[in-house]
Design an enzyme around this catalytic site. Structure first.
Site, PDB file in Angstrom:
ATOM      1  CG  LEU A   1      64.985  44.722  16.510  1.00 19.14           C
ATOM      2  CD1 LEU A   1      65.827  43.812  17.578  1.00 19.14           C
ATOM      3  CD2 LEU A   1      65.498  45.349  15.466  1.00 19.14           C
TER       4      LEU A   1
ATOM      5  N   GLY B   1      55.365  51.348   6.236  1.00 18.17           N
ATOM      6  CA  GLY B   1      54.627  52.318   5.680  1.00 18.17           C
ATOM      7  C   GLY B   1      53.673  53.133   6.595  1.00 18.17           C
TER       8      GLY B   1
ATOM      9  CB  CYS C   1      53.472  57.778  11.733  1.00 14.17           C
ATOM     10  SG  CYS C   1      52.100  58.290  12.619  1.00 14.17           S
TER      11      CYS C   1
END
Length: 436
Positions: A253, A260, A263
């Site tokens: 958060l 990026g 994954c």
């Protein structure tokens, strides 16, 4: 246990090394002879804190070996892990399984006795079934089971994630395969790590669902940050207020320029394509993908706006190029969208990253790469922080100001305090916070 790991990329190398640290006898296999020769001599081709030391330690102890000879390693193994790349396929965003299927065929040709074949690579639902089919077609007499064992490693913290994971997910159907996998991960019982057995399909989907959810949290707080800027709220206060709710949690958060890495972008695209093909399109995932792509490009506009509406003829200093700190991975980094936009707008860009500049030079032509943070700032009209490396967190602001032509900072990771920056005489722009 005797383990063979096919592929010495990020997942394969970390997994194989950590298995050897558990005490198993591991052979990591790759077709790249130069890479294997380097690994035999302790030269690790990726930057991951702690990995090089573990490689050297376990090679010396005889638990970890590297080879190009797949036949010998597979024929002696109790379990063979497929850990090859599954990049996004050009044109449709689905995972390219070419390397997985090629590995499955090579493994099938060299199986000897009962062997558990483990998909460690991130693959769409149903891939395990296809790997099973390839092995049976290639070697009808093989005794094996295909298992799904997705990885949940964070770059920059992969060793800790592997050695002390939140959980280990294993998609297996027979008790024999479950016993083998339980034996492999038995060292984690010391930490009471949950070993979750599921069907193959459930394990495959768990990996994608987990990454998509985390990507959604990042995108959500980024949009909340945009709202905060319009209504005078502070996104960090909001994030803390909602993160203390046990149902939500505070991780992922932190607002920024968009996610990026190797994954999240790849896996969200693949999950959406899988869901669409299955007739159950995940519209929320599709929206996350689109918002994130737009956000990275919007960050360049934020820089331009802070510089008075134009960067033509200006020198912009950029600190941080990798998609996150503690890695040299440039894949899908926000810098790859932001910097070209600034150059197209007429700016001269100087940049520095502690680990990512070798790879960055291949992707960012026209950038002047510098030796350290302070040389990057010399005569700069504005400073942009893209990646929150620790060494950027405590810059000497008096020195920074003296080196720059004009004291303008666009802090895309909210490293600094707006009030303090104003006290130092900076024009300061951050994400989702009042400028004060």
């Amino acid at each position: 246990m005797r383990i063979a790991v096919v592929g010495t990329g990020y997942v394969g190398l970390v997994s194989g090394t950590c298995f050897s640290e558990f005490g198993h006898d591991v052979v990591c296999i790759d077709t790249d002879a130069q890479k294997i020769d380097g690994l035999k001599n302790g030269k690790v081709p990726i930057f991951e804190p702690g990995l090089e030391d573990l490689v050297i330690k376990n090679v010396k102890a005889g638990h970890l070996k590297f080879d190009t000879n797949l036949k010998e390693a597979v024929s002696k193994a109790d379990a063979v892990f497929i850990a090859v790349g599954t990049p996004s396929r050009r044109g449709d965003g689905q995972a390219d399984l070419t390397y997985v299927y090629a590995a499955a065929k090579d493994i099938a040709e060299n199986l000897s006795g009962y062997t558990v074949v483990v998909n460690k690579s991130t693959v769409p639902v149903g891939t395990g079934g296809k790997v099973d089919e390839i092995i049976r077609e290639t070697n009808p007499n093989a005794q094996f089971e295909v298992v799904s064992n997705p990885e949940f490693l964070r770059e920059g913290a992969a060793i800790e994630d592997f050695m002390r994971p939140d959980r280990v997910v294993v998609g297996a159907t027979t008790e024999q395969a479950k016993d083998v996998m339980a034996a492999i991960y038995r060292p984690l019982s010391l930490f009471q790590t949950p070993l979750v057995f599921t069907s193959r399909e459930s394990a495959e989907l768990t990996k994608y669902a987990g990454n998509a959810f985390l990507a959604m949290k990042i995108t959500f707080i980024n949009e909340i940050a945009d709202l905060c800027e319009q209504v005078g709220a502070n996104v960090h206060d909001v994030a803390k207020g909602i993160g203390l709710d046990g149902r939500i949690g505070g991780k992922f958060l932190h607002p920024g320029p968009g996610f990026g890495g190797s994954c999240f972008p790849k896996d969200t695209r693949a999950l959406f394509e899988t869901s669409a093909a299955a007739g159950a399109p995940l519209r929320i995932v599709e929206t996350v993908i689109n918002i994130n792509e737009k956000r990275k490009k919007d960050m360049a506009e934020r820089v331009i706006k802070t510089c008075g509406g134009s960067v033509s003829g200006l020198t912009i200093a950029v600190l941080g190029l990798t998609f996150k700190p503690n890695t040299d991975d440039m894949r899908e980094s926000p810098s790859l969208d932001i910097i070209p936009e600034l150059i197209s707008a007429g700016a001269t860009v100087k940049a520095y990253d502690p680990e990512g500049m070798v790879e960055a030079k291949e992707h960012l032509p026209g950038v002047e790469f510098c030796e350290n943070s302070y040389t990057t700032l010399e005569s700069a009209d504005a400073l942009v922080i893209i990646t929150e490396w620790n060494e950027f967190r405590a810059l000497n602001m008096d020195k920074v100001k003296s080196l720059m032509k004009t004291p303008v900072m666009i802090d895309l990771r909210n490293i600094y305090d707006p009030t303090e920056m104003k006290g130092h005489g900076f024009t300061y722009e951050s994400i989702g916070r009042p400028s004060k």
